[in-house]
Scaffold this motif. Structure first.
Motif, mmCIF file in Angstrom:
data_model
loop_
_atom_site.group_PDB
_atom_site.id
_atom_site.type_symbol
_atom_site.label_atom_id
_atom_site.label_comp_id
_atom_site.label_asym_id
_atom_site.label_seq_id
_atom_site.Cartn_x
_atom_site.Cartn_y
_atom_site.Cartn_z
ATOM 1 N N PHE A 152 37.045 30.171 23.099
ATOM 2 C CA PHE A 152 37.625 30.644 24.491
ATOM 3 C C PHE A 152 36.661 31.914 24.949
ATOM 4 O O PHE A 152 36.341 32.625 23.972
ATOM 5 C CB PHE A 152 38.977 31.221 24.550
ATOM 6 N N ARG A 153 36.129 31.825 26.190
ATOM 7 C CA ARG A 153 35.215 33.302 26.446
ATOM 8 C C ARG A 153 36.009 33.790 27.897
ATOM 9 O O ARG A 153 35.819 32.950 28.806
ATOM 10 C CB ARG A 153 33.862 32.703 26.449
ATOM 11 N N PHE A 154 36.240 34.903 27.681
ATOM 12 C CA PHE A 154 36.705 35.641 28.813
ATOM 13 C C PHE A 154 35.834 36.839 29.534
ATOM 14 O O PHE A 154 35.298 37.440 28.432
ATOM 15 C CB PHE A 154 38.170 36.195 28.777
ATOM 16 N N PHE A 155 35.873 37.041 30.771
ATOM 17 C CA PHE A 155 35.176 38.173 31.256
ATOM 18 C C PHE A 155 36.044 39.149 32.022
ATOM 19 O O PHE A 155 36.387 38.325 33.318
ATOM 20 C CB PHE A 155 33.814 37.847 31.778
ATOM 21 N N LEU A 156 36.392 40.284 31.696
ATOM 22 C CA LEU A 156 37.509 41.006 32.502
ATOM 23 C C LEU A 156 36.889 42.071 33.424
ATOM 24 O O LEU A 156 35.817 42.593 32.886
ATOM 25 C CB LEU A 156 38.365 41.693 31.474
ATOM 26 N N HIS A 157 37.104 42.117 34.542
ATOM 27 C CA HIS A 157 36.439 43.120 35.389
ATOM 28 C C HIS A 157 37.481 43.717 36.247
ATOM 29 O O HIS A 157 38.699 43.149 36.652
ATOM 30 C CB HIS A 157 35.086 42.594 36.175
ATOM 31 N N ALA A 158 37.099 44.865 36.889
ATOM 32 C CA ALA A 158 38.046 45.643 37.848
ATOM 33 C C ALA A 158 37.483 46.631 38.493
ATOM 34 O O ALA A 158 36.231 47.039 38.096
ATOM 35 C CB ALA A 158 39.113 46.312 36.692
ATOM 36 N N ASP A 159 38.071 46.948 39.611
ATOM 37 C CA ASP A 159 37.306 47.650 40.440
ATOM 38 C C ASP A 159 37.113 49.239 39.741
ATOM 39 O O ASP A 159 37.831 49.642 38.815
ATOM 40 C CB ASP A 159 38.315 48.230 41.549
ATOM 41 N N PRO A 160 35.855 49.975 39.977
ATOM 42 C CA PRO A 160 35.728 51.047 39.545
ATOM 43 C C PRO A 160 36.660 52.224 39.553
ATOM 44 O O PRO A 160 36.985 52.826 38.396
ATOM 45 C CB PRO A 160 34.355 51.566 40.011
ATOM 46 N N ALA A 161 37.125 52.315 40.649
ATOM 47 C CA ALA A 161 38.307 53.459 40.829
ATOM 48 C C ALA A 161 39.562 53.199 39.941
ATOM 49 O O ALA A 161 39.890 54.115 39.489
ATOM 50 C CB ALA A 161 38.615 53.291 42.323
ATOM 51 N N GLU A 162 39.938 51.816 39.974
ATOM 52 C CA GLU A 162 41.007 51.636 39.015
ATOM 53 C C GLU A 162 40.602 52.037 37.728
ATOM 54 O O GLU A 162 41.481 52.289 36.759
ATOM 55 C CB GLU A 162 41.387 50.083 39.339
ATOM 56 N N ARG A 163 39.703 51.685 37.068
ATOM 57 C CA ARG A 163 38.933 51.536 35.916
ATOM 58 C C ARG A 163 38.956 53.331 35.536
ATOM 59 O O ARG A 163 39.586 53.645 34.310
ATOM 60 C CB ARG A 163 37.856 50.871 35.242
#
Ligand code: DC
Length: 224
Positions: A152-163
């Motif tokens: 399984f390969r996942f890539f998590l991302h999120a808005d910079p302000a939220e991070r």
């Protein structure tokens, strides 16, 4: 060591504060997987090189010192902790401001990445030796370089302000945007969503929802 069929490898990549660590820990608990935070490995090596007085700009010293590090693994609950010369670098040190500021510079150096390659792949043997059902490894290049054949390969991302908000809640002093810029623009193993990986935007999801999204296909595969 060949990996048995029922041994699963889960790769989770993503930028700083994208939710990788909490998600990986939860999956480790749920499926009895060894949790491997490769960012903590790069941080431990960074702390050790700084302790030895090596600056990331001094490539000759970096090459000499990184090649001589004696690396081993100690289990800390379900997580793998890196030992350097028999010592585990304390959490307070690897999360320090000095390490935050230097880790992306050291980890962009090809010899530093090469020195950690076999060590990271060897975590699958550690997991097998200790009776885990597999491993969940988080980082920047796990699905692309370390375990491109992961189940399984996942890539998590999120808005910079939220991070930035999440990191501030943790109380850490960290320039995540600058680290992301350096991690994404380096020549060797840059941060990017590997082809074929499942990308998950965590901006509007709570931890439970992210874990559920990743756990569903893993549970389905293990039930077969
Ligand atoms: O996951 P983290 O933010 O603690 O990682 C710290 C740094 O380590 C990150 O800014 C870049 C580097 N790193 C890397 O280059 N490759 C990895 N697989 C994991 C981390």
């Amino acid at each position: 060591m060949p990996t048995p069929k029922n041994f699963v490898i889960v790769a989770i990549d993503g930028g700083a504060a994208s939710g990788k660590s909490s998600t990986s820990r939860a999956l480790s608990e749920q499926f009895n997987l060894l949790h491997v935070d490769t960012g903590s490995f790069y941080r431990a090596v960074t702390a050790e090189l700084l302790r030895r007085g090596v600056a990331p700009s001094d490539l000759e010293a970096v090459r000499r010192e990184v090649g001589a590090l004696e690396l081993a693994t100690r289990l800390n609950g379900r997580s793998a902790a890196m030992e350097i010369g028999g010592r585990v670098v304390p959490e307070t040190e690897i999360r320090s401001r000095q390490v935050n500021e230097n880790v992306s510079h050291f980890s962009a150096i090809p010899e530093v990445r090469a020195a950690l390659l076999d060590y990271q792949r060897g975590q699958a043997d550690v997991a097998q030796r200790h009776g885990f059902r597999g491993l969940v490894m988080e980082g920047r290049d796990i699905g692309s370089v370390i375990f491109p054949q992961a189940d399984f390969r996942f890539f998590l991302h999120a808005d910079p302000a939220e991070r930035a908000r999440r990191r501030a809640l943790e109380g850490g002093q960290d320039s995540i945007a600058e680290r992301d810029r350096l991690d994404s623009s380096r020549q060797t193993a840059p941060l990017a969503c590997p082809a074929g990986a499942v990308a998950v935007d965590t901006t509007l999801l709570n931890l439970e929802a992210v874990v559920e999204t990743l756990a569903r296909p893993i549970a389905a595969a293990l039930a077969k």
